[in-house]
Design a protein around this motif. Structure first.
Motif, PDB file in Angstrom:
ATOM      1  N   GLU A   1       0.830  -1.200   0.000  1.00 60.89           N
ATOM      2  CA  GLU A   1       0.000   0.000   0.000  1.00 60.89           C
ATOM      3  C   GLU A   1       0.870   1.257   0.000  1.00 60.89           C
ATOM      4  OE1 GLU A   1      -3.114   0.013  -0.380  1.00 60.89           O
ATOM      5  OE2 GLU A   1      -3.809  -1.991   0.136  1.00 60.89           O
ATOM      6  N   GLY A   2       1.979   1.221   0.748  1.00 60.79           N
ATOM      7  CA  GLY A   2       2.891   2.360   0.767  1.00 60.79           C
ATOM      8  C   GLY A   2       3.518   2.603  -0.596  1.00 60.79           C
ATOM      9  N   PHE A   3       3.890   1.517  -1.277  1.00 59.35           N
ATOM     10  CA  PHE A   3       4.453   1.678  -2.615  1.00 59.35           C
ATOM     11  C   PHE A   3       3.418   2.233  -3.587  1.00 59.35           C
ATOM     12  CE2 PHE A   3       4.910  -0.229  -6.879  1.00 59.35           C
ATOM     13  CZ  PHE A   3       6.010   0.506  -7.295  1.00 59.35           C
ATOM     14  N   ASN A   4       2.163   1.804  -3.430  1.00 53.67           N
ATOM     15  CA  ASN A   4       1.107   2.332  -4.307  1.00 53.67           C
ATOM     16  C   ASN A   4       0.957   3.841  -4.150  1.00 53.67           C
ATOM     17  OD1 ASN A   4       0.514  -0.155  -5.400  1.00 53.67           O
ATOM     18  ND2 ASN A   4      -1.135  -0.606  -3.960  1.00 53.67           N
TER      19      ASN A   4
ATOM     20  N   ALA B   1       7.723   4.679 -13.110  1.00 53.60           N
ATOM     21  CA  ALA B   1       7.302   3.613 -12.198  1.00 53.60           C
ATOM     22  C   ALA B   1       8.515   2.935 -11.572  1.00 53.60           C
ATOM     23  CB  ALA B   1       6.442   2.599 -12.941  1.00 53.60           C
ATOM     24  N   HIS B   2       9.537   2.668 -12.387  1.00 52.11           N
ATOM     25  CA  HIS B   2      10.757   2.051 -11.863  1.00 52.11           C
ATOM     26  C   HIS B   2      11.458   2.988 -10.878  1.00 52.11           C
ATOM     27  CE1 HIS B   2      11.144  -0.822 -15.569  1.00 52.11           C
ATOM     28  NE2 HIS B   2      10.156  -1.138 -14.749  1.00 52.11           N
ATOM     29  N   SER B   3      11.438   4.272 -11.175  1.00 53.02           N
ATOM     30  CA  SER B   3      12.058   5.246 -10.278  1.00 53.02           C
ATOM     31  C   SER B   3      11.346   5.285  -8.930  1.00 53.02           C
ATOM     32  CB  SER B   3      12.042   6.632 -10.926  1.00 53.02           C
ATOM     33  OG  SER B   3      12.586   7.603 -10.055  1.00 53.02           O
ATOM     34  N   ALA B   4      10.018   5.171  -8.947  1.00 52.07           N
ATOM     35  CA  ALA B   4       9.253   5.154  -7.696  1.00 52.07           C
ATOM     36  C   ALA B   4       9.609   3.931  -6.859  1.00 52.07           C
ATOM     37  CB  ALA B   4       7.757   5.174  -8.003  1.00 52.07           C
ATOM     38  N   ALA B   5       9.726   2.770  -7.516  1.00 57.15           N
ATOM     39  CA  ALA B   5      10.101   1.548  -6.794  1.00 57.15           C
ATOM     40  C   ALA B   5      11.514   1.664  -6.228  1.00 57.15           C
ATOM     41  CB  ALA B   5      10.001   0.348  -7.733  1.00 57.15           C
ATOM     42  N   HIS B   6      12.413   2.245  -7.000  1.00 58.92           N
ATOM     43  CA  HIS B   6      13.797   2.423  -6.555  1.00 58.92           C
ATOM     44  C   HIS B   6      13.857   3.351  -5.346  1.00 58.92           C
ATOM     45  CE1 HIS B   6      18.108   3.481  -6.810  1.00 58.92           C
ATOM     46  NE2 HIS B   6      18.231   2.310  -7.412  1.00 58.92           N
TER      47      HIS B   6
ATOM     48  N   VAL C   1      11.486   3.873  -3.111  1.00 59.89           N
ATOM     49  CA  VAL C   1      10.927   3.194  -1.939  1.00 59.89           C
ATOM     50  C   VAL C   1      11.946   2.234  -1.334  1.00 59.89           C
ATOM     51  CG1 VAL C   1       9.183   1.531  -1.193  1.00 59.89           C
ATOM     52  CG2 VAL C   1       8.538   3.438  -2.662  1.00 59.89           C
ATOM     53  N   ASN C   2      12.695   1.546  -2.176  1.00 62.60           N
ATOM     54  CA  ASN C   2      13.642   0.538  -1.691  1.00 62.60           C
ATOM     55  C   ASN C   2      14.902   1.152  -1.089  1.00 62.60           C
ATOM     56  OD1 ASN C   2      12.061  -1.680  -2.406  1.00 62.60           O
ATOM     57  ND2 ASN C   2      12.832  -1.692  -4.497  1.00 62.60           N
ATOM     58  N   PHE C   3      15.399   2.236  -1.672  1.00 59.44           N
ATOM     59  CA  PHE C   3      16.671   2.804  -1.235  1.00 59.44           C
ATOM     60  C   PHE C   3      16.516   4.068  -0.397  1.00 59.44           C
ATOM     61  CE2 PHE C   3      17.944   0.138  -4.739  1.00 59.44           C
ATOM     62  CZ  PHE C   3      19.183  -0.355  -4.362  1.00 59.44           C
ATOM     63  N   GLY C   4      15.347   4.701  -0.447  1.00 60.84           N
ATOM     64  CA  GLY C   4      15.175   5.981   0.215  1.00 60.84           C
ATOM     65  C   GLY C   4      15.331   7.105  -0.793  1.00 60.84           C
ATOM     66  N   PRO C   5      14.709   8.254  -0.552  1.00 66.45           N
ATOM     67  CA  PRO C   5      14.703   9.328  -1.554  1.00 66.45           C
ATOM     68  C   PRO C   5      16.082   9.879  -1.885  1.00 66.45           C
ATOM     69  CG  PRO C   5      13.845  10.113   0.546  1.00 66.45           C
ATOM     70  CD  PRO C   5      13.973   8.628   0.665  1.00 66.45           C
TER      71      PRO C   5
END
Length: 261
Positions: free
Chosen positions: A165-168, A189-194, A196-200
Motif C-alpha cells: 500500500e505504501g508503494f502504491n 514507475a521504476h524510479s518510484a520503486a527504486h 521506496v527501496n533505497f530511500g529518496p
C-alpha cells in the motif's frame, strides 16, 4: 486486450509467472479477505505450472477493519450499549468497535511479546456493559471474529500488505491519474520503486551513478540529498516509537470526541 486494474486474478497470475521465470515460486500469499489473487496462485499450482503449493494468509489490517465494521453494525451489541437514546448508543458502539478490535490485536501482540499501548481513551471511564450471560455471549461472539481458531490460523504469520500500500502511494505520486506520461511511464514507475527501496536521497545518488554523472561528494547537492535521506530514516524510526503511537491514539480520541459534539 485491455485489462482492468481491478482484475486481481489476471494481474496476480502474470506476477507469479514473472517470478517463475526467475526461478522464484510463491509459497505464502497475503491478501485481503475478498481478493482473488490466491485463486490465481492455486490454479497455476493445480495446472502444474508451479510446483510449490501456495498457502493463503489474510492481511491483518484488512481483517481488523472488516471486524470493526461488522461490530459497528451488530444490532445485538447496539442494544446493550449503556446509553438511553439510539444516537448515543450508536456513537458508543462506534467507539466500542474500534476499541475492541484494537484490544484483540493487543492480545495477539502480547502473545508475540510485543509492547502495546496502555490507557485506551476511546471509551469513557464510566463505560460499563450490564453483566448478563446474553451480553457475555454477544461480546464473546465478536471477540471470536478476531481471536477464533480459524482466523488465528489464517493470520498466524502476522503479515500484512502495508508495504505494498505504501508503494502504491509512492507510485501515485510519480504517476498521478490526471497526467499522461506517454514516453516515460515505465521509467517513472521504476524510479518510484527504486526510491521506496533505497530511500529518496540514496535513490537519486544511485541513479546518477548508474548514468555516469555522479554527484560530487561534499558538494551542496550531495549534502542536501544526504540530509533528505537522514530525515526520511529518522521519520520512519520516530513513527515506530511508543511515544508517536501514543500521540496518534490520543489525537484520534480527541477527534472522536470533537466529532460527537
Amino acid at each position: 486486450m485491455v485489462k482492468s486494474i481491478g482484475d486481481e486474478y489476471t494481474w496476480a497470475k502474470e506476477c507469479i509467472l514473472d517470478l517463475k521465470a526467475d526461478n522464484i515460486e510463491v509459497e505464502h500469499l497475503v491478501t485481503d479477505p475478498d481478493s482473488s489473487a490466491y485463486r490465481a496462485a492455486q490454479d497455476l499450482y493445480e495446472e502444474g505450472t508451479t510446483s510449490t503449493q501456495p498457502e493463503h494468509f489474510l492481511d491483518t489490517r484488512h481483517v481488523s477493519e472488516n471486524i470493526r465494521k461488522r461490530t459497528k453494525n451488530d444490532k445485538n451489541l447496539l442494544q446493550i450499549m449503556p446509553a438511553r437514546t439510539q444516537v448515543k448508543r450508536q456513537k458508543l458502539l462506534n467507539c466500542f468497535s474500534l476499541d475492541l478490535t484494537e484490544r484483540c490485536n493487543a492480545e495477539l501482540a502480547q502473545a508475540r511479546k510485543k509492547v502495546w499501548l496502555r490507557g485506551r481513551s476511546l471509551l469513557p471511564k464510566t463505560f460499563k456493559i450490564a453483566h448478563s450471560q446474553q451480553n457475555i455471549d454477544f461480546i464473546r461472539k465478536t471477540v471470536n471474529l478476531r481471536l477464533g481458531p480459524n482466523i488465528l490460523e489464517k493470520t498466524r504469520l502476522n503479515m500484512n500488505i502495508n508495504f505494498v500500500e505504501g508503494f502504491n502511494r509512492s507510485l501515485r505520486r510519480s504517476l498521478p491519474s490526471n497526467v499522461t506520461f506517454k514516453r516515460n511511464v515505465t521509467s517513472r514507475a521504476h524510479s518510484a520503486a527504486h526510491s521506496v527501496n533505497f530511500g529518496p536521497g540514496e535513490s537519486v545518488l544511485e541513479l546518477c551513478t548508474a548514468l555516469h554523472c555522479e554527484v560530487p561528494v561534499g558538494g551542496s547537492a550531495y549534502e542536501a540529498l544526504k540530509e533528505i535521506q537522514k530525515v526520511d530514516i529518522l521519520q520512519e524510526q520516530h513513527k515506530k516509537t511508543m511515544q508517536y503511537k501514543q500521540f496518534r491514539t490520543d489525537k484520534r480520541a480527541k477527534l472522536y470526541k470533537l466529532y460527537e459534539k
